[in-house]
Structure formats: structure tokens, C-alpha cells
Design a protein around this motif. Sequence first.
Motif, PDB file in Angstrom:
ATOM      1  N   ALA A  85       0.300  17.103   1.345  1.00 31.94           N
ATOM      2  CA  ALA A  85      -0.111  15.937   2.121  1.00 31.94           C
ATOM      3  C   ALA A  85      -1.507  15.465   1.722  1.00 31.94           C
ATOM      4  CB  ALA A  85      -0.072  16.270   3.614  1.00 31.94           C
ATOM      5  N   TYR A 137      -1.266  13.756  -1.536  1.00 37.11           N
ATOM      6  CA  TYR A 137      -0.571  12.479  -1.341  1.00 37.11           C
ATOM      7  C   TYR A 137      -1.583  11.341  -1.176  1.00 37.11           C
ATOM      8  CZ  TYR A 137       3.293   9.547   0.463  1.00 37.11           C
ATOM      9  OH  TYR A 137       4.235   8.585   0.667  1.00 37.11           O
ATOM     10  N   ILE A 138      -2.628  11.632  -0.385  1.00 36.13           N
ATOM     11  CA  ILE A 138      -3.671  10.621  -0.190  1.00 36.13           C
ATOM     12  C   ILE A 138      -4.566  10.525  -1.428  1.00 36.13           C
ATOM     13  CG2 ILE A 138      -5.688   9.968   1.174  1.00 36.13           C
ATOM     14  CD1 ILE A 138      -4.394  11.292   3.580  1.00 36.13           C
ATOM     15  N   TRP A 152      -0.217   6.948  -0.234  1.00 36.55           N
ATOM     16  CA  TRP A 152       0.044   6.660   1.173  1.00 36.55           C
ATOM     17  C   TRP A 152      -0.039   5.156   1.429  1.00 36.55           C
ATOM     18  CZ3 TRP A 152      -3.399   8.068   5.951  1.00 36.55           C
ATOM     19  CH2 TRP A 152      -2.639   7.927   7.128  1.00 36.55           C
ATOM     20  N   TRP A 154       4.845   4.522   5.863  1.00 38.06           N
ATOM     21  CA  TRP A 154       5.179   5.677   6.710  1.00 38.06           C
ATOM     22  C   TRP A 154       6.673   5.673   6.917  1.00 38.06           C
ATOM     23  CZ3 TRP A 154       7.656   6.770  11.257  1.00 38.06           C
ATOM     24  CH2 TRP A 154       7.418   8.042  11.826  1.00 38.06           C
TER      25      TRP A 154
END
Length: 321
Positions: free
Chosen positions: A124, A127-128, A133, A136
Motif C-alpha cells: 500500500a 502504491y502511493i 493511487w 478507489w
Amino acid sequence: MQKSVIYITRKIPRTLVEPYEDTYEFRMWDKADEPVPRDVLVTEAKNADGLLCLLSEKIDADFLDQVPNLKIVANMAVGFDNIDVNEAKKRGIVVTNTPDVLTETTADLTFALLMATARRITEASDYIKQDQWNHWSPFMLAGSDIHHKTIGIVGMGRIGEAVARRAKGFGMKVKYYNRSRKPNAEQELDATYLAFDELLETADFVVSLVPLTAESKQIFNKEAFEKMKRSAIFINASRGGVVDEAALIQALENKEITAAGLDVFEKEPISADHPLMKLENAVCLPHIGSASTATREDMISLCFKNIAAVLTGDEPLTPVN
């Protein structure tokens, strides 16, 4: 009167050495993050009475044959598979380790690794960082719950019990396998003893905290991973040698198990091109189980206390042999 010589295989803060400087002469490898070369270690240890070393130093018969003055090897770790304890004993050399002082810190890291793996924390974060991102969705980076699941601890020693206490705080069911049953743990932690195969078959999280011995070497092999649930997560914070790494990689690639969180490996250190590093369902750490500042200082202090005891003719606090 000539001072006894103590050789330290890594650079450590001078403040930890100062309390003993009036009594002992200290020599130290000058790099904190690099292992001492074998030839330098042998040369320095030839004149040393005490040795403070890490798991990366191989203390075998060949080494011990070359260090006639050595009286104690203080290993800055709980494990001591880097040391030929029997050969040391033959030569009258005491071997010590550092149990207890790192129990809670290692349990913290073990449970953190479990949580990070289950909830895909590193994925996660990446991911950023990778600027992915931009939306959603209901199952984006959806991981596994921890609360009220079953944890299966292989190796119910001090650290195993500490991990079990943390698991109880999450409402987990605690199962364990150990060479001998632990009635106190069963009573205090409501832990249930299972045979190894049964634990593998029923646990949602299989956590290895077993010491590396001839019996435990590659205990987590192809057959072991095949027995686990496909939804199971495997955590290893003990020793890399208890795992058949090729079998683990295959199990992760084929989704025979969901994920693995690892602080230890068969051969350390590993590099960025190691097969495990290419798998999204593997969280890999550089063997940092006890790596809090306070705990590492406590470990070094215990090593010094053991060395001082042996060199003054007293019994060491935490002898291995």
C-alpha cells in the motif's frame, strides 16, 4: 598488571565500553555496518581473552585452533548456530548468548511483520510512492483480517509466549507446537498444543520462532507448505535455515499460501534481485528482530557482563555450554 584484551567485531558506541575501560583493553573493528574480514578477526582474536561477536562471524574449529588465549565468546544474539559450541567446549572456551533482553522487542517485530503482511502495508505504501493511487475500489489492496483468526506458533519459547500475549490482545486463537508441551503457557494464554501437521492445517497464520537445530532444519518444506491453508500467511522471525526457501518461493508463486513475512533467510544478506524480493506477496526485512536502540544496548551490556564474569573466574550469566 597487564589488562585482559577484549575484541569486538563491530564498532559500538564508546559509552557502552567506558564502564569497563579501567579493567580491560578493548580492540574493535572500525566499521559498524560491515562484518570484520576473516583474516582480521583471526589476527585480532589470537591475542584476545574475550570475543564479542555477531551471528555473521563463523566461530568454527579452524578459527578456535588459532586463538589459544580465548576464554569466552559472547554472541550478541539468542541463537548461536554460527558457533561450533562443542569445539569451544573441548577447548575450555565458554560460549554465551543474550536471551531474555530481546524477547519483547523481537515479539514486537514479529507481530508487526504479521500485521504488515496480512494488511499489505508495504504494498500500500509503494502504491502511493509509485503514483498509482488515482481511484478507489471496494477491494483495492484488500488484505486479511487478524482479529479472531488462529495463530499457530512453532517454537513456544520466551519469544513465542510473548507473541502469543500480543495475539490474545487481538482476540486470536492461539495454537502452538513445541518439542515439549508448555502447561503454563496453555493455562496463562489459553494456548492449545497441536501436532506440527495439525497446526499447519488449521492455522491462519503460521509463525516460526523455532531455533535452528538438526531437527528443525528445513522443517518448513514443500510438504509443510502444501498442508497449509491457501489463505494462510507464513511468518519467519527465527532462522532462515528452518525453511526450504525454494519451496517457499514456489508456494508463494503458485498461491499455495497467501503471503509470507520474513525477517531471516537461508543465506544472509540477500540482495534486491533475490527471488523473494520480486514477489508482491512477500514482505522481507533485513534481520532486524531485536533492532531497537535500547535492546541492542542491553544485548551488548549483557555480553560485557558475561565476559567480565568469565575473566574474573565467576560463572557467566547466560552460558550456552
